[in-house]
Scaffold this motif. Structure first.
Motif, PDB file in Angstrom:
ATOM      1  N   PRO A 174      -0.654   7.094  16.549  1.00 44.12           N
ATOM      2  CA  PRO A 174      -1.563   6.489  15.930  1.00 44.12           C
ATOM      3  C   PRO A 174      -0.875   5.376  14.887  1.00 44.12           C
ATOM      4  O   PRO A 174       0.143   5.517  14.668  1.00 44.12           O
ATOM      5  CB  PRO A 174      -2.091   7.587  14.851  1.00 44.12           C
ATOM      6  N   TYR A 175      -1.741   4.412  14.689  1.00 47.35           N
ATOM      7  CA  TYR A 175      -1.224   3.281  13.768  1.00 47.35           C
ATOM      8  C   TYR A 175      -2.186   2.511  13.187  1.00 47.35           C
ATOM      9  O   TYR A 175      -3.421   2.608  13.527  1.00 47.35           O
ATOM     10  CB  TYR A 175      -0.385   2.437  14.473  1.00 47.35           C
ATOM     11  N   LEU A 176      -2.002   1.775  11.843  1.00 45.59           N
ATOM     12  CA  LEU A 176      -2.899   1.095  11.156  1.00 45.59           C
ATOM     13  C   LEU A 176      -2.639  -0.331  11.643  1.00 45.59           C
ATOM     14  O   LEU A 176      -1.551  -0.961  11.514  1.00 45.59           O
ATOM     15  CB  LEU A 176      -2.558   1.417   9.821  1.00 45.59           C
ATOM     16  N   PRO A 177      -3.727  -0.835  12.419  1.00 46.50           N
ATOM     17  CA  PRO A 177      -3.468  -2.094  13.014  1.00 46.50           C
ATOM     18  C   PRO A 177      -3.455  -3.459  11.855  1.00 46.50           C
ATOM     19  O   PRO A 177      -2.667  -4.159  12.006  1.00 46.50           O
ATOM     20  CB  PRO A 177      -4.932  -2.132  13.676  1.00 46.50           C
ATOM     21  N   THR A 178      -4.202  -2.886  10.810  1.00 56.16           N
ATOM     22  CA  THR A 178      -4.188  -3.934   9.495  1.00 56.16           C
ATOM     23  C   THR A 178      -3.997  -3.080   8.218  1.00 56.16           C
ATOM     24  O   THR A 178      -2.736  -2.399   8.034  1.00 56.16           O
ATOM     25  CB  THR A 178      -5.322  -4.765   9.402  1.00 56.16           C
ATOM     26  N   PHE A 179      -4.691  -2.952   7.379  1.00 53.60           N
ATOM     27  CA  PHE A 179      -4.751  -2.345   6.028  1.00 53.60           C
ATOM     28  C   PHE A 179      -5.216  -0.740   6.228  1.00 53.60           C
ATOM     29  O   PHE A 179      -5.889  -0.562   7.116  1.00 53.60           O
ATOM     30  CB  PHE A 179      -5.541  -3.132   4.744  1.00 53.60           C
ATOM     31  N   ARG A 180      -4.834   0.069   5.392  1.00 45.60           N
ATOM     32  CA  ARG A 180      -5.424   1.470   5.421  1.00 45.60           C
ATOM     33  C   ARG A 180      -6.686   1.633   5.101  1.00 45.60           C
ATOM     34  O   ARG A 180      -7.333   0.655   4.259  1.00 45.60           O
ATOM     35  CB  ARG A 180      -4.576   2.537   4.461  1.00 45.60           C
ATOM     36  N   ASN A 229      -1.214 -11.887  -1.907  1.00 45.90           N
ATOM     37  CA  ASN A 229      -2.662 -11.620  -1.986  1.00 45.90           C
ATOM     38  C   ASN A 229      -2.950 -10.864  -0.672  1.00 45.90           C
ATOM     39  O   ASN A 229      -2.125 -10.846   0.355  1.00 45.90           O
ATOM     40  CB  ASN A 229      -3.566 -12.721  -2.320  1.00 45.90           C
ATOM     41  N   ARG A 230      -4.262 -10.460  -0.441  1.00 45.41           N
ATOM     42  CA  ARG A 230      -4.545  -9.677   0.872  1.00 45.41           C
ATOM     43  C   ARG A 230      -4.284 -10.727   1.968  1.00 45.41           C
ATOM     44  O   ARG A 230      -4.002 -10.244   3.193  1.00 45.41           O
ATOM     45  CB  ARG A 230      -6.047  -9.159   0.950  1.00 45.41           C
ATOM     46  N   ARG A 231      -4.663 -11.751   2.017  1.00 46.63           N
ATOM     47  CA  ARG A 231      -4.606 -13.047   3.025  1.00 46.63           C
ATOM     48  C   ARG A 231      -3.336 -12.934   3.548  1.00 46.63           C
ATOM     49  O   ARG A 231      -2.860 -13.096   4.672  1.00 46.63           O
ATOM     50  CB  ARG A 231      -5.138 -14.084   2.661  1.00 46.63           C
ATOM     51  N   GLU A 232      -2.241 -13.222   2.744  1.00 49.05           N
ATOM     52  CA  GLU A 232      -1.009 -13.095   3.127  1.00 49.05           C
ATOM     53  C   GLU A 232      -0.435 -12.143   3.519  1.00 49.05           C
ATOM     54  O   GLU A 232       0.501 -12.158   4.526  1.00 49.05           O
ATOM     55  CB  GLU A 232      -0.049 -13.686   1.931  1.00 49.05           C
ATOM     56  N   ASN A 264      -0.529  -5.166  13.629  1.00 51.34           N
ATOM     57  CA  ASN A 264      -0.979  -6.112  14.539  1.00 51.34           C
ATOM     58  C   ASN A 264      -0.678  -7.430  14.549  1.00 51.34           C
ATOM     59  O   ASN A 264      -0.488  -8.190  15.638  1.00 51.34           O
ATOM     60  CB  ASN A 264      -2.531  -6.229  14.456  1.00 51.34           C
ATOM     61  N   TYR A 265      -0.232  -8.098  13.513  1.00 55.55           N
ATOM     62  CA  TYR A 265       0.098  -9.383  13.252  1.00 55.55           C
ATOM     63  C   TYR A 265       1.765  -9.680  13.403  1.00 55.55           C
ATOM     64  O   TYR A 265       2.296 -10.456  13.844  1.00 55.55           O
ATOM     65  CB  TYR A 265      -0.460 -10.054  12.018  1.00 55.55           C
ATOM     66  N   PHE A 266       2.540  -8.504  12.659  1.00 58.17           N
ATOM     67  CA  PHE A 266       3.849  -8.822  12.429  1.00 58.17           C
ATOM     68  C   PHE A 266       4.686  -8.340  13.674  1.00 58.17           C
ATOM     69  O   PHE A 266       5.540  -9.033  14.031  1.00 58.17           O
ATOM     70  CB  PHE A 266       4.180  -7.994  11.091  1.00 58.17           C
ATOM     71  N   ILE A 267       4.271  -7.420  14.252  1.00 56.36           N
ATOM     72  CA  ILE A 267       4.922  -6.888  15.441  1.00 56.36           C
ATOM     73  C   ILE A 267       4.105  -7.113  16.771  1.00 56.36           C
ATOM     74  O   ILE A 267       4.487  -6.393  17.648  1.00 56.36           O
ATOM     75  CB  ILE A 267       5.765  -5.683  15.332  1.00 56.36           C
ATOM     76  N   HIS A 268       3.036  -7.714  16.608  1.00 56.54           N
ATOM     77  CA  HIS A 268       2.049  -7.654  17.880  1.00 56.54           C
ATOM     78  C   HIS A 268       1.739  -6.506  18.238  1.00 56.54           C
ATOM     79  O   HIS A 268       1.693  -6.207  19.512  1.00 56.54           O
ATOM     80  CB  HIS A 268       2.479  -8.656  18.975  1.00 56.54           C
ATOM     81  N   ALA A 269       1.350  -5.369  17.491  1.00 53.06           N
ATOM     82  CA  ALA A 269       1.286  -3.887  17.835  1.00 53.06           C
ATOM     83  C   ALA A 269       0.207  -3.809  19.158  1.00 53.06           C
ATOM     84  O   ALA A 269      -0.024  -2.987  19.732  1.00 53.06           O
ATOM     85  CB  ALA A 269       0.894  -3.171  16.703  1.00 53.06           C
ATOM     86  N   TYR A 270      -0.880  -4.685  18.895  1.00 56.87           N
ATOM     87  CA  TYR A 270      -2.065  -4.760  19.703  1.00 56.87           C
ATOM     88  C   TYR A 270      -1.617  -4.808  21.354  1.00 56.87           C
ATOM     89  O   TYR A 270      -2.408  -4.360  22.254  1.00 56.87           O
ATOM     90  CB  TYR A 270      -3.067  -5.446  19.551  1.00 56.87           C
ATOM     91  N   TYR A 271      -0.554  -5.410  21.467  1.00 55.11           N
ATOM     92  CA  TYR A 271       0.057  -5.241  22.959  1.00 55.11           C
ATOM     93  C   TYR A 271       0.665  -4.510  23.349  1.00 55.11           C
ATOM     94  O   TYR A 271       0.806  -4.052  24.651  1.00 55.11           O
ATOM     95  CB  TYR A 271       0.729  -6.638  23.268  1.00 55.11           C
ATOM     96  N   TRP A 272       1.241  -3.489  22.393  1.00 54.30           N
ATOM     97  CA  TRP A 272       2.363  -2.345  22.908  1.00 54.30           C
ATOM     98  C   TRP A 272       2.034  -1.053  22.195  1.00 54.30           C
ATOM     99  O   TRP A 272       2.351   0.159  22.956  1.00 54.30           O
ATOM    100  CB  TRP A 272       3.526  -2.855  23.098  1.00 54.30           C
ATOM    101  N   LEU A 273       1.302  -0.830  21.272  1.00 57.87           N
ATOM    102  CA  LEU A 273       1.079   0.370  20.283  1.00 57.87           C
ATOM    103  C   LEU A 273      -0.014   0.963  20.854  1.00 57.87           C
ATOM    104  O   LEU A 273      -0.115   2.455  21.342  1.00 57.87           O
ATOM    105  CB  LEU A 273       1.107  -0.031  19.067  1.00 57.87           C
ATOM    106  N   LYS A 274      -1.293   0.202  20.832  1.00 54.85           N
ATOM    107  CA  LYS A 274      -2.440   0.804  21.157  1.00 54.85           C
ATOM    108  C   LYS A 274      -2.498   1.666  22.875  1.00 54.85           C
ATOM    109  O   LYS A 274      -1.885   0.743  23.830  1.00 54.85           O
ATOM    110  CB  LYS A 274      -3.692  -0.243  21.269  1.00 54.85           C
ATOM    111  N   GLY A 275      -2.688   2.840  22.984  1.00 60.96           N
ATOM    112  CA  GLY A 275      -2.667   3.447  24.293  1.00 60.96           C
ATOM    113  C   GLY A 275      -1.398   4.257  24.321  1.00 60.96           C
ATOM    114  O   GLY A 275      -1.165   4.927  25.559  1.00 60.96           O
ATOM    115  N   GLU A 289       0.785  -1.174   0.056  1.00 61.91           N
ATOM    116  CA  GLU A 289      -0.019   0.042  -0.051  1.00 61.91           C
ATOM    117  C   GLU A 289       0.689   1.244   0.097  1.00 61.91           C
ATOM    118  O   GLU A 289       0.480   2.133   0.612  1.00 61.91           O
ATOM    119  CB  GLU A 289      -0.900  -0.040   1.201  1.00 61.91           C
ATOM    120  N   THR A 290       1.988   1.127  -0.713  1.00 64.97           N
ATOM    121  CA  THR A 290       2.891   2.364  -0.705  1.00 64.97           C
ATOM    122  C   THR A 290       3.054   2.909  -2.162  1.00 64.97           C
ATOM    123  O   THR A 290       2.978   2.243  -3.311  1.00 64.97           O
ATOM    124  CB  THR A 290       4.253   1.694  -0.377  1.00 64.97           C
ATOM    125  N   THR A 291       3.329   4.135  -2.193  1.00 68.79           N
ATOM    126  CA  THR A 291       3.487   4.628  -3.391  1.00 68.79           C
ATOM    127  C   THR A 291       4.929   4.852  -3.870  1.00 68.79           C
ATOM    128  O   THR A 291       5.787   5.230  -3.303  1.00 68.79           O
ATOM    129  CB  THR A 291       2.781   6.462  -3.629  1.00 68.79           C
TER     130      THR A 291
END
Length: 562
Positions: A556-562, A531-534, A541-552, A479-481
């Protein structure tokens, strides 16, 4: 020499013995079974576990003491794998100590490299000890896709990173690089095995008749009632709440004009209290700070913020001509859970300085928000652990985002600069050395553009998205230009060799712009559009487990896609 011969003999006997045991399981053509059925259950378990590794003979040697005791506790086998790695790495540290004592004082760069190795290997041992404690203190059935599971894989991957970093210290001293490679060989193989075993934890539990405890949907309690992660301390939450409202009260203030408590960042960091808990906040007022900063490993939870990435700048000009790559950094972060906001980091050595790092990050769960990193070759060294960059500007020429961490760069501007005559540009040089490492570089929802000076020459001077620094290099761009100056091949070989072309991974998803056309990409095995699934596996949220340490954190961050 005698001790090596004895070890080799013992290893040979063990290998032969295990081989005979394995053969004993095979059915004969007449349908009868051999005496292998008499192997103890623990010995069979050892053989099965080691079958999941790439270095089975070494694995069997490490786990045989557990099997010989008749243990059927999977935790004991995993602990044995980690402990054997600690033992081997300790031997490597002793060898390095002896080299330091014997090296000539006139060989300054060699001594500097050996000193760096000592520090890196010490960090590796500490991470192994943390891994051992994690396994020992927890029920393995509760470690399915949890924060603890992520930490365990993160630490073991970092051990591999540090061993590779040590070898890289001597890239221009072949004799010492050969010595360190031989010295670290056994430790490297043991580490690889330990990580493979941890990555196959689910299969190991099944072998012992156990299963992961699956929590019901919604059972994971990541946030407390006030909306902050449950792992944050009360003081941390207070600081972050103030940050949300723009009313941060720093512990110390740095100002070159004398209006703060200190005139240098180094002096402010020196006040970090021993055994401090919670955030330690440093406000750095606008100014150019010409100093070399290291946030030490025991300086955790440091939050440093400035008046803007173009106003508060840490600068230096150390480079490869007189320093090792990691020592050239203007700003280095070793303490975990570091945060920086509205800060600039630069190295002014220029393209002729070759490797010249502006920012080196060896901090787990590090965050950089609204920051800027400017340099040429090797600008941003994402050395190890998990890192997140948001709304940043990163500029450079050759391999200017490199390292072996799990890093996500989101919503940032990546600027490619004009290199030296005869050079081409490579945006990334990822350093994943082993296939089981949970490492890679993800560039998500960013823009990659040429600087003004490069723009009129952008079709003459070639620019590639990356090249593989290590055997299992992994870079994901999604999702990059991508500007029109990106070479249609996309990626370049390492130093004109075929190194890593069968094992590296360069993945692209939903990119845009003229440089995003993949029809003419190099035909390497690991270069592909996913593809989108991969692609979901490489979101924050998945690669660096952001939901454990970025939220809060207020970032701001994109948990998944933009």
């Amino acid at each position: 020499m005698v001790s090596k011969a004895v070890v080799s003999t013992i290893s040979l006997i063990l290998v032969v013995g295990v081989a005979l045991a394995v053969v004993a399981f095979v059915h004969h053509k007449n349908g009868t079974k051999s005496a292998g059925e008499n192997l103890s259950p623990s010995m069979k378990a050892m053989i099965d576990i080691c079958g999941m590794t790439d270095h089975q003979e070494i694995c069997q040697k490490s786990l045989s003491p557990v099997a010989e005791k008749g243990s059927m506790d999977p935790k004991e086998f995993i602990k044995a794998a980690i402990q054997s790695t600690i033992n081997e790495l300790s031997k490597s540290m002793n060898f390095t100590d002896n080299l330091v004592k014997n090296v000539s004082s006139s060989a300054r760069l060699i001594k500097m490299g050996l000193d760096d190795c000592k520090e890196l290997l010490q960090f590796a041992v500490e991470d192994l000890q943390s891994s051992f404690s994690m396994v020992d203190d927890n029920d393995l059935r509760n470690m399915n896709d949890t924060e603890k599971d992520a930490d365990l894989k993160n630490w073991l991957s970092a051990v591999i990173s540090f061993q590779e970093n040590c070898r890289d210290e001597f890239q221009d001293a072949p004799e010492y690089q050969s010595l360190m490679t031989k010295n670290l060989q056994d430790a490297s193989l043991h580490t690889d095995n330990a990580l493979a075993i941890v990555c196959n934890l689910g299969d190991i539990l099944k072998y012992f008749g156990l299963e992961f405890n699956i929590k019901p949907s919604g059972g994971r309690r990541l946030l407390s009632e006030d909306g902050y992660p449950s792992w944050l301390s009360a003081s941390d939450i207070k600081v972050l709440a103030l940050q949300d409202n723009g009313r941060i009260r720093p512990n110390v203030v740095v100002a070159k004009d004398g209006s703060g408590q200190f005139k240098s960042i180094a002096a402010a960091l020196a006040t970090y209290p021993k055994n401090h808990r919670g955030r330690y906040v440093i406000y750095v007022k606008a100014g150019i700070y010409d100093e070399y900063i290291i946030v030490q490993r025991d300086q955790k939870h440091v939050f440093i913020y400035g008046d803007g990435a173009r106003k508060t700048i840490v600068t230096g000009n150390k480079n490869y001509r007189n320093h090792k790559t990691q020592e050239s950094a203007s700003f280095s972060v070793l303490g975990n859970r570091f945060m920086a906001k509205s800060m600039g980091f630069r190295n002014t050595a220029g393209p002729e300085g070759h490797q010249a790092v502006a920012l080196r990050v060896q901090s787990d769960r590090a965050i950089f928000y609204n920051c800027r990193m400017d340099g040429y070759q090797d600008t941003l060294y994402v050395q190890a652990y998990r890192q997140f960059f948001r709304n940043c500007v990163i500029s450079g020429t050759v391999d200017f985002i490199f390292g072996d961490s799990a890093t996500v760069i989101q919503n940032s501007l990546i600027i490619v600069r004009k290199p030296m005559d005869g050079q081409f540009n490579t945006v990334t040089a990822q350093g994943r050395a082993r296939k089981n490492e949970t490492r890679g570089l993800v560039i998500h929802n960013c823009r990659i553009v040429p600087e003004q000076e490069l723009s009129p020459l952008r079709f003459k001077i070639q620019t590639y998205l990356g090249r593989p620094w290590k055997e299992y290099a992994r870079t994901v761009i999604m999702e990059t230009t991508l500007g029109d100056f990106i070479n249609p091949a996309g990626y370049h070989v390492w130093n004109e060799t075929s190194f890593a072309l069968e094992t590296c991974s360069y993945l692209e998803y939903a990119n845009r712009g003229p440089g995003a056309n993949t029809n003419r990409r190099v035909r390497w095995k690991g270069v592909r559009v996913i593809n989108r699934r991969e692609a979901l596996k490489y979101t924050a949220n998945y690669f660096i487990h952001a939901y454990y340490w970025l939220k809060g954190t207020g970032v701001p961050y994109l948990p998944t896609f933009r």
